[in-house]
Design an enzyme around this catalytic site. Structure first.
Site, mmCIF file in Angstrom:
data_model
loop_
_atom_site.group_PDB
_atom_site.id
_atom_site.type_symbol
_atom_site.label_atom_id
_atom_site.label_comp_id
_atom_site.label_asym_id
_atom_site.label_seq_id
_atom_site.Cartn_x
_atom_site.Cartn_y
_atom_site.Cartn_z
ATOM 1 N N PRO A 10 0.794 -1.219 0.000
ATOM 2 C CG PRO A 10 -0.075 -1.060 2.143
ATOM 3 C CD PRO A 10 0.572 -2.032 1.198
ATOM 4 C CG ASN A 11 -0.194 4.313 1.348
ATOM 5 O OD1 ASN A 11 -1.161 4.890 0.855
ATOM 6 N ND2 ASN A 11 -0.247 3.736 2.533
ATOM 7 N NE ARG A 18 4.117 6.567 1.785
ATOM 8 C CZ ARG A 18 4.264 5.309 2.196
ATOM 9 N NH1 ARG A 18 4.623 4.370 1.329
ATOM 10 N NH2 ARG A 18 4.069 5.008 3.450
ATOM 11 C CE1 TYR A 23 8.988 4.702 3.104
ATOM 12 C CE2 TYR A 23 7.522 6.612 3.076
ATOM 13 C CZ TYR A 23 7.950 5.424 3.660
ATOM 14 O OH TYR A 23 7.344 4.965 4.805
ATOM 15 C CG ASN A 74 7.978 -2.374 0.569
ATOM 16 O OD1 ASN A 74 7.426 -2.432 1.664
ATOM 17 N ND2 ASN A 74 8.636 -1.301 0.153
ATOM 18 C CB ALA A 77 1.563 0.460 6.808
ATOM 19 C CD GLU A 98 9.412 -7.853 5.679
ATOM 20 O OE1 GLU A 98 8.856 -8.945 5.931
ATOM 21 O OE2 GLU A 98 9.541 -6.951 6.524
ATOM 22 C CG HIS A 100 10.816 -2.724 4.690
ATOM 23 N ND1 HIS A 100 9.460 -2.575 4.588
ATOM 24 C CD2 HIS A 100 11.032 -3.903 5.317
ATOM 25 C CE1 HIS A 100 8.871 -3.623 5.142
ATOM 26 N NE2 HIS A 100 9.802 -4.442 5.594
ATOM 27 N NE ARG A 107 10.526 5.683 8.523
ATOM 28 C CZ ARG A 107 9.501 5.592 7.668
ATOM 29 N NH1 ARG A 107 9.411 4.555 6.837
ATOM 30 N NH2 ARG A 107 8.570 6.516 7.662
HETATM 31 C C1 DQA Z 1 8.065 0.785 3.922
HETATM 32 C C2 DQA Z 1 8.150 1.073 5.425
HETATM 33 C C3 DQA Z 1 6.789 0.990 6.068
HETATM 34 O O1 DQA Z 1 6.885 1.276 7.463
HETATM 35 C C4 DQA Z 1 5.847 1.986 5.453
HETATM 36 O O2 DQA Z 1 4.564 1.867 6.008
HETATM 37 C C5 DQA Z 1 5.804 1.894 3.969
HETATM 38 C C6 DQA Z 1 7.048 1.690 3.245
HETATM 39 C C7 DQA Z 1 9.419 1.010 3.207
HETATM 40 O O3 DQA Z 1 9.534 0.574 2.072
HETATM 41 O O4 DQA Z 1 10.323 1.632 3.766
HETATM 42 O O5 DQA Z 1 4.761 2.050 3.342
HETATM 43 O O6 DQA Z 1 7.698 -0.569 3.734
#
Ligand code: DQA
Length: 140
Positions: A10-11, A18, A23, A74, A77, A98, A100, A107
Site C-alpha cells: 500500500p501507498n 510520497r 522514500y 514490500n 505498513a 522482504e 523496505h 524509524r
Molecule cells: C516501507 C516502510 C513501512 O513502514 C511503510 O509503512 C511503507 C514503506 C518502506 O519501504 O520503507 O509504506 O515498507
C-alpha cells in the site's frame, strides 16, 4: 529460467511524491524499470504488481505460488501488523525476500517490528530502490 514475483504494498504507488525525504524521488514506474533491467541481465522472468489492499496482496501471494520460484515483497505498513499476510507467506512454498526502501529499524517504534519478517528468508531494509535489485540477486 528463474521466475520471480515482485509485490509492492500500500501507498507505494505514490512513490516519487510520497515523503521523498524518507522514500526518495524515484517513482514506482522507475523502480520497476530498474527491476526489469536487472532481471533481463540475470536472465530471469519477473512479474511486478502493486496493491493497496491486504486481500489483493494475499491473493497475489497465492497466485505466485502457482508459477514463481521466489517472491520479493514490500508489504508497506502491513509489515507491522498483518498476520494475514504473514500467514499467506507461511502457507506457500516460495523463497521470500522482504524489502523496505527505508531502514524500518531506524524509524518510529511501530515500524521497528515486522510481523512478516520471521516467515521470510531474509530482509533488505534501508537501501532505497537498490534493495529490490539486491533482493533479485539473492536468488542467484
Ligand atoms: C516501507 C516502510 C513501512 O513502514 C511503510 O509503512 C511503507 C514503506 C518502506 O519501504 O520503507 O509504506 O515498507
Amino acid at each position: 529460467m528463474k521466475k520471480i514475483m515482485v509485490i509492492h504494498g500500500p501507498n507505494l504507488n505514490l512513490l516519487g511524491t510520497r515523503e521523498p525525504e524518507v522514500y526518495g524521488y524515484a517513482t514506482l514506474a522507475e523502480i520497476n524499470h530498474r527491476i526489469e533491467q536487472a532481471a533481463a541481465k540475470l536472465g530471469c522472468e519477473v512479474r511486478i504488481a502493486q496493491y493497496n489492499g491486504e486481500g489483493e496482496i494475499i491473493a497475489a501471494i497465492h497466485a505466485a505460488a502457482e508459477w514463481a520460484d521466489g517472491l520479493i515483497i514490500n508489504p508497506g505498513a502491513y509489515t507491522h501488523y498483518s498476520y494475514a499476510i504473514r500467514d499467506a507467506i507461511s502457507a506457500v512454498n516460495l523463497t521470500v525476500v522482504e524489502v523496505h526502501l527505508s531502514n524500518i529499524f531506524a524509524r518510529e517504534d511501530f515500524r521497528r517490528n515486522s510481523v512478516t519478517a520471521p516467515v521470510t528468508d531474509g530482509v533488505i531494509s534501508g537501501f532505497g530502490p537498490t534493495g529490490y535489485i539486491l533482493a533479485l540477486y539473492s536468488f542467484f
